[in-house]
Design a protein around this motif. Sequence first.
Motif, PDB file in Angstrom:
ATOM      1  N   ASP A  92      19.145   8.780 -24.490  1.00  0.00           N
ATOM      2  CA  ASP A  92      18.539   7.587 -25.080  1.00  0.00           C
ATOM      3  C   ASP A  92      17.022   7.666 -25.159  1.00  0.00           C
ATOM      4  O   ASP A  92      16.387   6.811 -25.779  1.00  0.00           O
ATOM      5  CB  ASP A  92      18.958   6.333 -24.305  1.00  0.00           C
ATOM      6  N   GLY A  93      16.428   8.683 -24.579  1.00  0.00           N
ATOM      7  CA  GLY A  93      14.991   8.888 -24.719  1.00  0.00           C
ATOM      8  C   GLY A  93      14.589   9.181 -26.159  1.00  0.00           C
ATOM      9  O   GLY A  93      13.426   9.030 -26.526  1.00  0.00           O
ATOM     10  N   VAL A  94      15.563   9.579 -26.998  1.00  0.00           N
ATOM     11  CA  VAL A  94      15.248   9.897 -28.398  1.00  0.00           C
ATOM     12  C   VAL A  94      14.773   8.677 -29.182  1.00  0.00           C
ATOM     13  O   VAL A  94      14.182   8.832 -30.248  1.00  0.00           O
ATOM     14  CB  VAL A  94      16.426  10.579 -29.130  1.00  0.00           C
ATOM     15  N   TYR A  95      14.987   7.476 -28.668  1.00  0.00           N
ATOM     16  CA  TYR A  95      14.482   6.288 -29.367  1.00  0.00           C
ATOM     17  C   TYR A  95      12.956   6.285 -29.432  1.00  0.00           C
ATOM     18  O   TYR A  95      12.377   5.643 -30.301  1.00  0.00           O
ATOM     19  CB  TYR A  95      15.020   5.005 -28.728  1.00  0.00           C
ATOM     20  N   LEU A  96      12.295   7.018 -28.548  1.00  0.00           N
ATOM     21  CA  LEU A  96      10.842   7.149 -28.626  1.00  0.00           C
ATOM     22  C   LEU A  96      10.427   7.856 -29.911  1.00  0.00           C
ATOM     23  O   LEU A  96       9.297   7.711 -30.370  1.00  0.00           O
ATOM     24  CB  LEU A  96      10.299   7.889 -27.394  1.00  0.00           C
ATOM     25  N   ALA A  97      11.347   8.596 -30.525  1.00  0.00           N
ATOM     26  CA  ALA A  97      11.059   9.306 -31.773  1.00  0.00           C
ATOM     27  C   ALA A  97      10.729   8.353 -32.916  1.00  0.00           C
ATOM     28  O   ALA A  97      10.232   8.778 -33.953  1.00  0.00           O
ATOM     29  CB  ALA A  97      12.237  10.190 -32.164  1.00  0.00           C
ATOM     30  N   LEU A  98      10.971   7.076 -32.733  1.00  0.00           N
ATOM     31  CA  LEU A  98      10.654   6.075 -33.755  1.00  0.00           C
ATOM     32  C   LEU A  98       9.204   5.606 -33.657  1.00  0.00           C
ATOM     33  O   LEU A  98       8.739   4.853 -34.498  1.00  0.00           O
ATOM     34  CB  LEU A  98      11.595   4.869 -33.624  1.00  0.00           C
ATOM     35  N   THR A  99       8.491   6.074 -32.642  1.00  0.00           N
ATOM     36  CA  THR A  99       7.138   5.617 -32.350  1.00  0.00           C
ATOM     37  C   THR A  99       6.159   6.787 -32.429  1.00  0.00           C
ATOM     38  O   THR A  99       6.425   7.863 -31.909  1.00  0.00           O
ATOM     39  CB  THR A  99       7.084   5.026 -30.923  1.00  0.00           C
ATOM     40  N   ASN A 116       5.465  13.574 -36.013  1.00  0.00           N
ATOM     41  CA  ASN A 116       5.002  14.539 -35.010  1.00  0.00           C
ATOM     42  C   ASN A 116       6.136  14.974 -34.077  1.00  0.00           C
ATOM     43  O   ASN A 116       5.899  15.343 -32.938  1.00  0.00           O
ATOM     44  CB  ASN A 116       3.822  13.989 -34.205  1.00  0.00           C
ATOM     45  N   LEU A 117       7.355  14.971 -34.571  1.00  0.00           N
ATOM     46  CA  LEU A 117       8.527  15.323 -33.777  1.00  0.00           C
ATOM     47  C   LEU A 117       9.194  16.561 -34.357  1.00  0.00           C
ATOM     48  O   LEU A 117       9.331  16.688 -35.572  1.00  0.00           O
ATOM     49  CB  LEU A 117       9.526  14.161 -33.789  1.00  0.00           C
ATOM     50  N   ARG A 118       9.608  17.457 -33.466  1.00  0.00           N
ATOM     51  CA  ARG A 118      10.372  18.641 -33.896  1.00  0.00           C
ATOM     52  C   ARG A 118      11.731  18.592 -33.218  1.00  0.00           C
ATOM     53  O   ARG A 118      11.821  18.416 -32.002  1.00  0.00           O
ATOM     54  CB  ARG A 118       9.631  19.921 -33.518  1.00  0.00           C
ATOM     55  N   LEU A 119      12.772  18.716 -34.020  1.00  0.00           N
ATOM     56  CA  LEU A 119      14.133  18.716 -33.495  1.00  0.00           C
ATOM     57  C   LEU A 119      14.483  20.099 -32.970  1.00  0.00           C
ATOM     58  O   LEU A 119      14.177  21.107 -33.607  1.00  0.00           O
ATOM     59  CB  LEU A 119      15.126  18.300 -34.579  1.00  0.00           C
ATOM     60  N   ILE A 120      15.130  20.130 -31.796  1.00  0.00           N
ATOM     61  CA  ILE A 120      15.519  21.398 -31.178  1.00  0.00           C
ATOM     62  C   ILE A 120      16.969  21.310 -30.705  1.00  0.00           C
ATOM     63  O   ILE A 120      17.547  20.227 -30.660  1.00  0.00           O
ATOM     64  CB  ILE A 120      14.592  21.767 -30.001  1.00  0.00           C
ATOM     65  N   PHE A 139      14.612  10.655 -20.599  1.00  0.00           N
ATOM     66  CA  PHE A 139      16.042  10.393 -20.715  1.00  0.00           C
ATOM     67  C   PHE A 139      16.370   8.966 -21.159  1.00  0.00           C
ATOM     68  O   PHE A 139      17.526   8.684 -21.488  1.00  0.00           O
ATOM     69  CB  PHE A 139      16.735  10.635 -19.367  1.00  0.00           C
ATOM     70  N   SER A 140      15.416   8.048 -21.123  1.00  0.00           N
ATOM     71  CA  SER A 140      15.712   6.646 -21.416  1.00  0.00           C
ATOM     72  C   SER A 140      14.489   5.953 -21.999  1.00  0.00           C
ATOM     73  O   SER A 140      13.371   6.482 -21.919  1.00  0.00           O
ATOM     74  CB  SER A 140      16.143   5.914 -20.142  1.00  0.00           C
ATOM     75  N   GLN A 141      14.700   4.753 -22.521  1.00  0.00           N
ATOM     76  CA  GLN A 141      13.581   3.990 -23.039  1.00  0.00           C
ATOM     77  C   GLN A 141      12.663   3.545 -21.912  1.00  0.00           C
ATOM     78  O   GLN A 141      11.444   3.551 -22.053  1.00  0.00           O
ATOM     79  CB  GLN A 141      14.089   2.800 -23.846  1.00  0.00           C
ATOM     80  N   ALA A 142      13.225   3.189 -20.766  1.00  0.00           N
ATOM     81  CA  ALA A 142      12.398   2.813 -19.609  1.00  0.00           C
ATOM     82  C   ALA A 142      11.579   4.014 -19.139  1.00  0.00           C
ATOM     83  O   ALA A 142      10.401   3.871 -18.785  1.00  0.00           O
ATOM     84  CB  ALA A 142      13.280   2.286 -18.479  1.00  0.00           C
ATOM     85  N   ALA A 193      21.051  16.902 -31.629  1.00  0.00           N
ATOM     86  CA  ALA A 193      22.368  16.273 -31.496  1.00  0.00           C
ATOM     87  C   ALA A 193      22.249  14.828 -31.020  1.00  0.00           C
ATOM     88  O   ALA A 193      22.994  13.953 -31.484  1.00  0.00           O
ATOM     89  CB  ALA A 193      23.240  17.081 -30.534  1.00  0.00           C
ATOM     90  N   ASP A 194      21.297  14.553 -30.126  1.00  0.00           N
ATOM     91  CA  ASP A 194      21.107  13.189 -29.632  1.00  0.00           C
ATOM     92  C   ASP A 194      20.503  12.286 -30.712  1.00  0.00           C
ATOM     93  O   ASP A 194      20.890  11.124 -30.849  1.00  0.00           O
ATOM     94  CB  ASP A 194      20.229  13.186 -28.380  1.00  0.00           C
ATOM     95  N   VAL A 195      19.564  12.819 -31.470  1.00  0.00           N
ATOM     96  CA  VAL A 195      18.969  12.055 -32.581  1.00  0.00           C
ATOM     97  C   VAL A 195      20.039  11.732 -33.623  1.00  0.00           C
ATOM     98  O   VAL A 195      20.177  10.583 -34.056  1.00  0.00           O
ATOM     99  CB  VAL A 195      17.804  12.832 -33.223  1.00  0.00           C
TER     100      VAL A 195
END
Length: 86
Positions: free
Chosen positions: A31-38, A63-67, A8-11, A49-51
């Motif tokens: 905000d966990g979607v920021y991990l998608a940059l890594t 290596n990410l799939r949007l759902i 749910f978050s970067q932390a 929707a969050d991305v």
Amino acid sequence: MACLHLIFSQAGAISCLEVAAEADTLLLIVDGVYLALTETGIPMLAIAADVNSRGLASRITNNLRLIDYPEMVDQVAGHTPVISWH
């Protein structure tokens, strides 16, 4: 069985990556979607929707799939255990 990690978050992402195994799946929410940059080496799913609401769609890793939310429910129902990281 492989674990589903709800991030749910970067932390939460930082904490999760310390213990997640390659056979697990990371599901990025809010905000966990920021991990998608890594690149993590672990399969990742993210709520589209969050991305999109954070303007990250053109920058996400391969290596990410949007759902969508109904598929999120299916993922949670189909995994044991499920761990939430806030």
